[in-house]
Write a protein that holds these residues in place. Structure first.
Motif, mmCIF file in Angstrom:
data_model
loop_
_atom_site.group_PDB
_atom_site.id
_atom_site.type_symbol
_atom_site.label_atom_id
_atom_site.label_comp_id
_atom_site.label_asym_id
_atom_site.label_seq_id
_atom_site.Cartn_x
_atom_site.Cartn_y
_atom_site.Cartn_z
ATOM 1 N N GLU A 1 3.156 -0.604 -5.350
ATOM 2 C CA GLU A 1 1.877 -0.393 -6.021
ATOM 3 C C GLU A 1 0.864 0.176 -5.035
ATOM 4 O OE1 GLU A 1 0.514 -3.892 -8.053
ATOM 5 O OE2 GLU A 1 2.547 -4.475 -8.609
ATOM 6 N N VAL A 2 0.017 1.088 -5.540
ATOM 7 C CA VAL A 2 -1.018 1.691 -4.704
ATOM 8 C C VAL A 2 -2.177 0.713 -4.549
ATOM 9 C CG1 VAL A 2 -2.614 3.622 -4.448
ATOM 10 C CG2 VAL A 2 -0.408 3.987 -5.532
ATOM 11 N N VAL B 1 -5.395 4.294 2.008
ATOM 12 C CA VAL B 1 -4.470 3.932 0.940
ATOM 13 C C VAL B 1 -3.260 3.249 1.566
ATOM 14 C CG1 VAL B 1 -2.993 4.809 -0.922
ATOM 15 C CG2 VAL B 1 -5.172 5.915 -0.455
ATOM 16 N N PHE C 1 0.507 0.784 0.419
ATOM 17 C CA PHE C 1 1.398 0.433 -0.680
ATOM 18 C C PHE C 1 1.771 -1.040 -0.602
ATOM 19 C CE2 PHE C 1 2.505 4.944 0.368
ATOM 20 C CZ PHE C 1 1.793 5.493 -0.691
ATOM 21 N N ASN D 1 9.343 7.286 -6.994
ATOM 22 C CA ASN D 1 8.207 6.811 -7.778
ATOM 23 C C ASN D 1 8.196 7.421 -9.172
ATOM 24 O OD1 ASN D 1 5.833 5.139 -7.836
ATOM 25 N ND2 ASN D 1 4.664 7.034 -7.931
ATOM 26 N N GLN E 1 -8.812 6.966 -6.406
ATOM 27 C CA GLN E 1 -7.990 8.059 -5.880
ATOM 28 C C GLN E 1 -8.818 9.335 -5.738
ATOM 29 O OE1 GLN E 1 -4.689 8.178 -8.659
ATOM 30 N NE2 GLN E 1 -3.359 7.065 -7.262
ATOM 31 N N GLU F 1 2.276 14.328 -8.137
ATOM 32 C CA GLU F 1 2.031 13.096 -7.385
ATOM 33 C C GLU F 1 2.360 13.354 -5.926
ATOM 34 O OE1 GLU F 1 4.581 9.342 -7.280
ATOM 35 O OE2 GLU F 1 3.002 8.810 -8.715
ATOM 36 N N ASN G 1 0.461 9.534 -0.538
ATOM 37 C CA ASN G 1 -0.416 8.449 -0.990
ATOM 38 C C ASN G 1 -0.346 8.165 -2.489
ATOM 39 O OD1 ASN G 1 -1.900 10.610 -2.119
ATOM 40 N ND2 ASN G 1 -3.174 10.764 -0.282
ATOM 41 N N MET G 2 0.579 8.800 -3.189
ATOM 42 C CA MET G 2 0.787 8.597 -4.627
ATOM 43 C C MET G 2 -0.406 9.017 -5.479
ATOM 44 S SD MET G 2 2.820 5.029 -5.235
ATOM 45 C CE MET G 2 4.391 4.643 -4.481
ATOM 46 N N CYS G 3 -1.401 9.704 -4.901
ATOM 47 C CA CYS G 3 -2.502 10.229 -5.706
ATOM 48 C C CYS G 3 -1.968 11.357 -6.589
ATOM 49 C CB CYS G 3 -3.625 10.744 -4.813
ATOM 50 S SG CYS G 3 -4.503 9.413 -3.954
#
Length: 746
Positions: free
Chosen positions: A429-430, A443, A445, A536, A626, A653, A657-659
């Motif tokens: 999870e971010v 950021v 995880f 992800n 984000q 994505e 950083n999954m942004c």
């Protein structure tokens, strides 16, 4: 051709094309008010052979192309007969002008031009007139009457001029500014983030008129923006003073008379394990070894319903909220903090009243006996997950024997669950590191480690056991009404579509197997994809292919956990259904009659709806942070994966950083791109270049819109999907400068 003959011909092979066409058309015309997927149509005309079902799918494509039938939504077909001229539906207003009305219980969406909308708002129930289907032309609807107005507010920024004021809304459902009479400003000034309500919008007015409901603070201030997110979803952002006052009057004392009614665990080793920033400790574990060598493990849950009585002012507020809400930087509790963080929180070295599930477990973690009842505890230690994890990894620390024993038992319980077919979703999870002003500075995880899984496993065991204790009755007996947490099996089309996407990366999931076989295939994929670039995205898509878990009195089991009985018992501080379960357990233990099913279901539905709103608000707060974080990264280049494809562009994505941000189709100026929904890609009309879900790309941060919580990226290069043929990869965009605007307009 009669049914018998049809089945005989299916058994021998396939139908002739003309016969198949006639059968499909006859079936759809006989059910002209409904829409069906291809498997439902095949079943309806008794086509059972797998190859023949593919013929049905191909024929449907031909019939759609010939405009003999209509594909009302992806994979859903209906006869193209003339509709009734009038019907009712739910209006969908969009800021981009693409208004629509949803009819046939959500099966079909029909366009409504703004001039024909009567200024209906998103969610209003309307009566519409629908034009007859005309080949080559989109069907349109005209609003004749607004039957039910949905009560709603709009969030935006106030702009006060000399002669008027207006709210520039953040809403994706409203393009027009709301005009506010100066007498309705409530002291608001230019730049304030406000909540407004529309009070009037005549057909001859370009803009609606409205009033200010509340002023949240200055635009851009963290508190104002977080409160705006809560208000956007209709969630409370402050506690009523009378409810707080009622909580302050509650007596926290534990009398000897109350202790005498309960099983006493105050001298049994007990501790909590929670996140380091947690304040509401609603569960604790106790452990001791019995004379026979087995382990007694107590799952102790805060006895909230001892303090919160039915129909009290605190209960009514909790019932309405139904859940605590967790945003990026704060928790909005379901119960007043005096209860959630004080009286009911299982803090160390304090005597607390609890509702417990006590288990006797053998060395292999099999449940030998259990009991459920009210208890009193005194926690010896408060562990953070990190502290418990260090004990598990090093074998050293306070209460190390107890923690290691619980960890070993939990791992055996978990292994059996997975062997039974439970899903192993374990997605990072971010999380954001926030400064004192609420701004994100980094950021990271959050991963679920053994300490997290230890707690999860015993909470699952308690929830399962409580559900079984009420729902699992002897043959010929009827179970009393109860609150279950259920999870339906996935939609066959969604899981089939997911298997197709996974196959592009070289992973195999058989969507046609039994539930256990499908889940084992998904678990294998989730293990194999660990640590890879597509991890992800495929994890998210696998979750999206699942049904949503809900609360109900009708038990259908929990598909994801592979359990026949499941409920929520372990978090009454933050979930109202858990309070309902506690009350039902106490009622039935005292010999009470079965609770009213209708009333239980009403609250179950409300709780499920509020849970979804809370989840949406949490995601919105993450998106906001984000975008806020990436504002400082303008012009920087990142690698990522295409995580979504729409008609207005594709989402990427970022690996780092999954942004997630959008590459707008308007910026792809080398061709005119069209959406291929079935294959999850954008295809260039002239050059046939594809942008497909899962493709690896390199992008540059181009725009960051905090109001709309949206990032825009400029495509630098398309590295493609390594499993895709090279000829399908993009060869024209491998450059290090953003594209000029152009191409297809939204």
């Amino acid at each position: 051709m009669n049914t018998k003959t049809l089945k005989e011909r299916n058994a021998g092979g396939r139908l002739k094309k003309a016969d198949l066409r006639d059968k499909i058309m006859s079936f759809l015309k006989a059910n002209k008010s409904q829409a069906f997927n291809y498997k439902q149509i095949a079943f309806g005309i008794d086509v059972t052979d797998k190859r023949a079902r593919l013929d049905v799918l191909n024929m449907l494509d031909e019939l759609v192309a010939a405009e003999n039938i209509i594909e009302v939504s992806l994979g859903k077909y209906r006869a193209a007969a003339t509709r009734a001229s009038e019907t009712e539906g739910i209006f969908v207003r969009r800021a981009n002008g693409k208004n629509a009305v949803i009819i046939n219980d959500g099966e079909e969406q029909i366009m409504v031009a703004e001039r024909n909308s009567m200024h209906a708002l998103n969610g209003d129930k309307v009566r519409v007139e629908i034009s007859a289907a005309v080949p080559g032309k989109d069907t349109e609807a005209k609003v004749l009457e607004i039957l039910e107005v949905k009560d709603q507010v709009f969030i935006g920024t106030l702009n006060v001029e000399k002669n008027y004021a207006a709210v520039v809304t953040d809403s994706k459902f409203l393009a027009a500014d709301i005009i506010i009479p100066r007498r309705q400003l409530k002291g608001g000034k230019t730049g304030d983030k406000v909540i407004a309500r529309i009070t009037q919008w005549s057909d001859d007015q370009m803009n609606p008129r409205g009033e200010i409901i509340d002023i949240l603070g200055k635009k851009g201030e963290n508190n104002a923006e977080m409160h705006a997110i809560l208000a956007e979803f209709g969630l409370p952002y402050k506690y009523p003073e009378n409810v707080e006052a009622a909580a302050e009057k509650i007596d926290a004392g534990i009398t000897p008379e109350e202790v005498a009614k309960r099983e006493d665990f105050r001298n049994v080793t007990t501790f909590t394990i929670d996140p380091r920033d947690a304040k509401d400790f609603d569960d604790a574990l106790s452990i001791r070894q019995l004379a026979n060598g087995n382990w007694e493990v107590g799952v102790h849950i805060a006895d909230v319903t001892h303090y919160v009585t039915p129909h009290s002012i605190i209960d009514k507020e909790a019932r309405q909220r139904a859940t605590s809400v967790y945003l990026v930087d704060r928790t909005i509790p379901m119960l007043p903090e005096r209860l959630s963080n004080g009286i009911c929180s299982l803090r160390p070295n304090e005597e607390k009243l609890t509702f417990s599930a006590i288990f006797e477990l053998d060395k292999d973690a099999h449940v030998v006996n259990y009991r459920i009842g009210r208890t009193v505890i005194k926690s010896d230690r408060r562990f953070t997950y990190e502290e418990a994890q260090e004990i598990i990894e090093t074998g050293e620390g306070e209460f190390s024997k107890e923690v290691l024993t619980l960890d070993g038992l939990a791992k055996k319980l978990r292994r059996r669950r997975y062997d039974a077919g439970a899903l192993e979703f374990d997605r990072a999870e971010v999380r954001f590191e926030i400064d004192k002003n609420g701004h994100p500075i980094s950021v990271y995880f959050k991963e679920s480690k053994d300490a997290n899984k230890l707690i999860e496993e015993f909470m699952l065991l308690a929830n399962l056991t409580v559900a079984e204790s009420i729902g699992k009755v002897g043959k010929g007996k009827k179970a009393k009404n109860f609150v279950y947490r259920v999870h339906d099996k996935p939609d066959q089309e969604k899981i089939t579509n997911f298997s197709h996407i996974a196959s592009r990366f070289g992973y195999r999931v058989n969507p046609e197997g039994t539930a256990k076989e499908v889940n084992k295939g998904l678990n294998r994929l989730l293990r194999d994809v660990k640590g890879k670039g597509e991890e992800n995205m495929l994890s998210i898509l696998a979750i999206r292919s699942m049904a949503k878990a809900v609360y109900t009195t009708d038990n259908i089991g929990h598909y994801g956990l592979a359990l026949d009985y499941y409920t929520h018992f372990t978090s009454p501080i933050r979930r109202y259904p858990d309070m309902m379960v506690h009350r039902l357990l106490a009622k039935y233990a005292d010999g009470g009659r079965s609770a009213d099913k209708v009333k239980l279901d009403e609250q179950c539905k409300h709780s499920s709806d509020m849970e979804q709103l809370a989840s949406n608000a949490e995601r919105a707060s993450i998106r906001y942070k984000q975008v806020e974080f990436m504002q400082t990264k303008m012009g920087e280049i990142y690698e990522g994966v295409i995580s979504g494809v729409t008609e207005w562009g594709f989402y990427v994505e970022l690996d780092e950083n999954m942004c997630e941000g959008l590459v707008p189709v308007r910026d792809l100026n080398d061709d005119y791109y069209e959406l291929d929904e079935k294959n999850y890609c954008l295809i260039g009309r002239a050059h046939h270049n594809k942008y497909t879900l899962g493709d690896k790309v390199k992008v540059q941060v181009a725009r960051a819109d905090l109001d709309r919580k949206q990032l825009d990226f400029a495509l630098i290069s398309d590295e493609g999907n390594p499993n895709k043929p090279r000829k399908e990869r993009n060869k024209s965009h491998g450059r290090n400068t953003p594209r000029k605007r152009g191409g297809k307009k939204k």
